[in-house]
Design a protein around this motif. Sequence first.
Motif, PDB file in Angstrom:
ATOM      1  N   LYS A   1      22.947  86.253  83.074  1.00 21.21           N
ATOM      2  CA  LYS A   1      22.304  85.149  82.353  1.00 21.21           C
ATOM      3  C   LYS A   1      21.395  85.737  81.266  1.00 21.21           C
ATOM      4  CE  LYS A   1      18.956  82.527  84.361  1.00 21.21           C
ATOM      5  NZ  LYS A   1      18.392  81.771  85.484  1.00 21.21           N
TER       6      LYS A   1
ATOM      7  N   GLY B   1      13.227  90.123  89.039  1.00 19.48           N
ATOM      8  CA  GLY B   1      12.675  90.606  90.304  1.00 19.48           C
ATOM      9  C   GLY B   1      13.665  90.536  91.449  1.00 19.48           C
ATOM     10  N   GLY B   2      14.954  90.314  91.124  1.00 18.01           N
ATOM     11  CA  GLY B   2      15.986  90.199  92.166  1.00 18.01           C
ATOM     12  C   GLY B   2      16.640  91.550  92.469  1.00 18.01           C
ATOM     13  N   ASP B   3      17.703  91.512  93.265  1.00 18.16           N
ATOM     14  CA  ASP B   3      18.392  92.746  93.658  1.00 18.16           C
ATOM     15  C   ASP B   3      18.920  93.512  92.448  1.00 18.16           C
ATOM     16  OD1 ASP B   3      18.087  92.598  96.419  1.00 18.16           O
ATOM     17  OD2 ASP B   3      19.855  91.334  96.671  1.00 18.16           O
ATOM     18  N   THR B   4      19.456  92.775  91.466  1.00 20.22           N
ATOM     19  CA  THR B   4      20.010  93.463  90.296  1.00 20.22           C
ATOM     20  C   THR B   4      18.897  94.183  89.542  1.00 20.22           C
ATOM     21  OG1 THR B   4      21.726  91.790  90.084  1.00 20.22           O
ATOM     22  CG2 THR B   4      21.345  93.163  88.159  1.00 20.22           C
TER      23      THR B   4
ATOM     24  N   ARG C   1      25.608  86.100  97.364  1.00 18.71           N
ATOM     25  CA  ARG C   1      26.585  86.737  96.462  1.00 18.71           C
ATOM     26  C   ARG C   1      26.555  88.237  96.668  1.00 18.71           C
ATOM     27  NH1 ARG C   1      25.310  82.003  93.439  1.00 18.71           N
ATOM     28  NH2 ARG C   1      27.259  80.997  92.808  1.00 18.71           N
ATOM     29  N   GLN C   2      27.438  88.714  97.512  1.00 21.63           N
ATOM     30  CA  GLN C   2      27.545  90.125  97.837  1.00 21.63           C
ATOM     31  C   GLN C   2      29.029  90.486  97.815  1.00 21.63           C
ATOM     32  OE1 GLN C   2      24.611  92.096  99.416  1.00 21.63           O
ATOM     33  NE2 GLN C   2      23.679  90.555  98.132  1.00 21.63           N
TER      34      GLN C   2
ATOM     35  N   ASN D   1      25.824  98.523 101.158  1.00 18.77           N
ATOM     36  CA  ASN D   1      25.756  97.483 102.190  1.00 18.77           C
ATOM     37  C   ASN D   1      27.128  96.868 102.470  1.00 18.77           C
ATOM     38  OD1 ASN D   1      26.028  96.090  99.831  1.00 18.77           O
ATOM     39  ND2 ASN D   1      24.186  94.848 100.038  1.00 18.77           N
TER      40      ASN D   1
ATOM     41  N   ALA E   1      17.833  91.229  83.667  1.00 21.32           N
ATOM     42  CA  ALA E   1      18.513  91.035  84.964  1.00 21.32           C
ATOM     43  C   ALA E   1      17.904  89.820  85.650  1.00 21.32           C
ATOM     44  CB  ALA E   1      18.357  92.289  85.817  1.00 21.32           C
ATOM     45  N   VAL E   2      18.104  88.658  85.027  1.00 19.79           N
ATOM     46  CA  VAL E   2      17.447  87.440  85.513  1.00 19.79           C
ATOM     47  C   VAL E   2      18.435  86.471  86.160  1.00 19.79           C
ATOM     48  CG1 VAL E   2      15.493  87.591  83.937  1.00 19.79           C
ATOM     49  CG2 VAL E   2      17.551  86.357  83.215  1.00 19.79           C
ATOM     50  N   GLY E   3      19.507  87.009  86.704  1.00 21.15           N
ATOM     51  CA  GLY E   3      20.447  86.157  87.421  1.00 21.15           C
ATOM     52  C   GLY E   3      21.785  86.087  86.720  1.00 21.15           C
TER      53      GLY E   3
ATOM     54  N   HIS F   1       8.138  90.967  85.875  1.00 25.65           N
ATOM     55  CA  HIS F   1       8.595  89.893  86.758  1.00 25.65           C
ATOM     56  C   HIS F   1       7.692  88.671  86.599  1.00 25.65           C
ATOM     57  CE1 HIS F   1      10.365  87.723  89.948  1.00 25.65           C
ATOM     58  NE2 HIS F   1       9.498  88.039  90.891  1.00 25.65           N
ATOM     59  N   ARG F   2       8.293  87.490  86.694  1.00 28.09           N
ATOM     60  CA  ARG F   2       7.514  86.282  86.411  1.00 28.09           C
ATOM     61  C   ARG F   2       6.570  85.869  87.543  1.00 28.09           C
ATOM     62  NH1 ARG F   2      12.267  81.655  86.218  1.00 28.09           N
ATOM     63  NH2 ARG F   2      12.996  81.884  88.366  1.00 28.09           N
ATOM     64  N   ARG F   3       6.721  86.483  88.715  1.00 26.76           N
ATOM     65  CA  ARG F   3       5.801  86.199  89.830  1.00 26.76           C
ATOM     66  C   ARG F   3       5.130  87.502  90.252  1.00 26.76           C
ATOM     67  NH1 ARG F   3       8.497  84.449  94.618  1.00 26.76           N
ATOM     68  NH2 ARG F   3      10.470  85.342  93.936  1.00 26.76           N
TER      69      ARG F   3
ATOM     70  N   ARG G   1      11.881  89.152  94.582  1.00 29.58           N
ATOM     71  CA  ARG G   1      12.928  88.436  95.318  1.00 29.58           C
ATOM     72  C   ARG G   1      13.875  89.442  95.993  1.00 29.58           C
ATOM     73  NH1 ARG G   1      15.180  83.520  95.099  1.00 29.58           N
ATOM     74  NH2 ARG G   1      13.707  82.867  93.515  1.00 29.58           N
TER      75      ARG G   1
ATOM     76  N   LEU H   1      18.035  85.406  78.735  1.00 28.10           N
ATOM     77  CA  LEU H   1      16.722  84.762  78.820  1.00 28.10           C
ATOM     78  C   LEU H   1      16.587  83.638  77.803  1.00 28.10           C
ATOM     79  CD1 LEU H   1      14.454  87.876  79.169  1.00 28.10           C
ATOM     80  CD2 LEU H   1      14.337  85.893  80.663  1.00 28.10           C
TER      81      LEU H   1
HETATM   82  P1  NAP Z   1      18.787  86.570  91.357  1.00 27.47           P
HETATM   83  O1  NAP Z   1      18.777  86.973  92.782  1.00 27.47           O
HETATM   84  O2  NAP Z   1      19.026  85.140  90.993  1.00 27.47           O
HETATM   85  O3  NAP Z   1      17.367  87.040  90.742  1.00 27.47           O
HETATM   86  C1  NAP Z   1      17.034  86.705  89.422  1.00 27.47           C
HETATM   87  C2  NAP Z   1      15.619  87.214  89.160  1.00 27.47           C
HETATM   88  O4  NAP Z   1      15.292  86.910  87.817  1.00 27.47           O
HETATM   89  C3  NAP Z   1      14.563  86.543  90.032  1.00 27.47           C
HETATM   90  O5  NAP Z   1      13.586  87.471  90.393  1.00 27.47           O
HETATM   91  C4  NAP Z   1      14.010  85.458  89.123  1.00 27.47           C
HETATM   92  O6  NAP Z   1      12.660  85.175  89.365  1.00 27.47           O
HETATM   93  C5  NAP Z   1      14.146  86.082  87.757  1.00 27.47           C
HETATM   94  N1  NAP Z   1      14.357  85.079  86.709  1.00 27.47           N
HETATM   95  C6  NAP Z   1      15.285  84.092  86.678  1.00 27.47           C
HETATM   96  N2  NAP Z   1      15.205  83.389  85.537  1.00 27.47           N
HETATM   97  C7  NAP Z   1      14.185  83.944  84.825  1.00 27.47           C
HETATM   98  C8  NAP Z   1      13.612  83.664  83.578  1.00 27.47           C
HETATM   99  N3  NAP Z   1      14.062  82.664  82.794  1.00 27.47           N
HETATM  100  N4  NAP Z   1      12.581  84.432  83.151  1.00 27.47           N
HETATM  101  C9  NAP Z   1      12.114  85.455  83.905  1.00 27.47           C
HETATM  102  N5  NAP Z   1      12.626  85.773  85.108  1.00 27.47           N
HETATM  103  C10 NAP Z   1      13.653  85.027  85.565  1.00 27.47           C
HETATM  104  O7  NAP Z   1      19.877  87.397  90.486  1.00 27.47           O
HETATM  105  P2  NAP Z   1      20.451  88.891  90.669  1.00 27.47           P
HETATM  106  O8  NAP Z   1      19.375  89.836  90.995  1.00 27.47           O
HETATM  107  O9  NAP Z   1      21.314  89.139  89.494  1.00 27.47           O
HETATM  108  O10 NAP Z   1      21.383  88.774  91.928  1.00 27.47           O
HETATM  109  C11 NAP Z   1      22.481  87.839  91.916  1.00 27.47           C
HETATM  110  C12 NAP Z   1      23.149  87.873  93.286  1.00 27.47           C
HETATM  111  O11 NAP Z   1      23.790  89.134  93.464  1.00 27.47           O
HETATM  112  C13 NAP Z   1      22.121  87.743  94.422  1.00 27.47           C
HETATM  113  O12 NAP Z   1      22.734  86.998  95.451  1.00 27.47           O
HETATM  114  C14 NAP Z   1      21.887  89.169  94.840  1.00 27.47           C
HETATM  115  O13 NAP Z   1      21.473  89.295  96.186  1.00 27.47           O
HETATM  116  C15 NAP Z   1      23.260  89.792  94.614  1.00 27.47           C
HETATM  117  N6  NAP Z   1      23.114  91.235  94.359  1.00 27.47           N
HETATM  118  C16 NAP Z   1      23.046  92.052  95.440  1.00 27.47           C
HETATM  119  C17 NAP Z   1      22.859  93.398  95.276  1.00 27.47           C
HETATM  120  C18 NAP Z   1      22.763  94.259  96.487  1.00 27.47           C
HETATM  121  O14 NAP Z   1      22.864  93.783  97.583  1.00 27.47           O
HETATM  122  N7  NAP Z   1      22.547  95.547  96.363  1.00 27.47           N
HETATM  123  C19 NAP Z   1      22.734  93.963  94.002  1.00 27.47           C
HETATM  124  C20 NAP Z   1      22.799  93.104  92.903  1.00 27.47           C
HETATM  125  C21 NAP Z   1      22.971  91.737  93.106  1.00 27.47           C
HETATM  126  P3  NAP Z   1      12.182  84.430  90.726  1.00 27.47           P
HETATM  127  O15 NAP Z   1      12.257  85.469  91.804  1.00 27.47           O
HETATM  128  O16 NAP Z   1      10.799  83.991  90.389  1.00 27.47           O
HETATM  129  O17 NAP Z   1      13.136  83.286  90.914  1.00 27.47           O
END
Ligand code: NAP
Length: 303
Positions: A113, A149-152, A280-281, A47, A233-235, A171-173, A177, A115
């Motif tokens: 992050k 459940g996020g992109d990562t 964050r991209q 992307n 992969a929870v953020g 995934h918790r939901r 995401r 857990l």
């Molecule tokens: P994120 O978007 O913050 O997603 C974190 C996921 O972990 C969410 O699904 C969240 O659940 C879950 N989560 C958070 N805390 C938790 C906990 N304590 N227990 C269980 N589940 C938990 O993080 P990310 O996926 O690492 O992405 C970070 C940023 O990088 C985002 O802006 C993302 O778009 C970007 N990124 C983009 C790409 C791409 O475009 N290809 C690839 C990787 C990352 P909920 O959904 O319920 O909140």
Amino acid sequence: MLDIAIIGGGPAGLAAGLYAVRGGANVRLYEEMFTGGQIVKTHQIDNYPGISDGPDGYALAARFEAHATAFGLAIEYGSVSDLDLSGDPKRFSFNGKTVEAKTVIFATGAQPKALGVEGEARLTGHGISYCATCDGAFYKNRTATVIGGGDTAISDALYLAKLCKQVYVVHRRDELRASAILADAAKAAENITFVWNSVPEAFLGEDKLSGIRLKNRVTGEVSELMTDGAFVAVGIVPRTELLNGQVRLAENGSVETDAHMETSVKGVFAAGDVRNTPLRQVVTACADGAVAATYAMEACRVK
Ligand code: NAP
């Protein structure tokens, strides 16, 4: 004295460096270990506009670095400490030597992050990982579980599905995401199974991960999922420890900036994932770096 010291060599720092050298600034980039930041752990980037061949993050980072250094950006590797942003010039220690700069661009990125559940610290590196691209190969033809459940999480699951016999996504939901293109691909994959509404309560195993104790948040049911590997992969958490409270942070721990990427301290800029940004991209990190370098150069001219 430097015009601009850039701390951090991910996409934001490298883009800032490119803009600053092309703008004629006396600039240097300080990186801890290797350039590229988090994208070096990404197996495919599809992307980033204009680059449709889906390179892995490592290859894209290498192109960013080659581009900036071709224009004359100097990159030094080592450890930054004792950052003092209170006066002019800004100062910090790098590999034991003092660096002075009129402005600083802080581009230290973010890290995965944890857990924080039982067994996680003990079994990290023994079945638990935060990087599918780095460690996925250990689970070839075996079972791996991704938490999140996020992109990562979903791009990790897709990557692992090519290597592993079976991939679970916990995934918790009951809704992802992650962006639709990733979510649809994961739902269509034959060897990816979703475990919805569930969170890990404990990682099981003494010296090696054997499974995960899960709790269903809707029914309260507790179960054990046997898995060889777990990928958390929870953020991400912004890396602000060097700042030591010297600039204003947002509630989520990221650095507050204005539209010019300037922080609450004049002459100090932040760019990329360390910043309080809604997206964050790679493309937004690069854009932040370009804006930060432009206004850091402007600040140098004013001084
Ligand atoms: P994120 O978007 O913050 O997603 C974190 C996921 O972990 C969410 O699904 C969240 O659940 C879950 N989560 C958070 N805390 C938790 C906990 N304590 N227990 C269980 N589940 C938990 O993080 P990310 O996926 O690492 O992405 C970070 C940023 O990088 C985002 O802006 C993302 O778009 C970007 N990124 C983009 C790409 C791409 O475009 N290809 C690839 C990787 C990352 P909920 O959904 O319920 O909140």
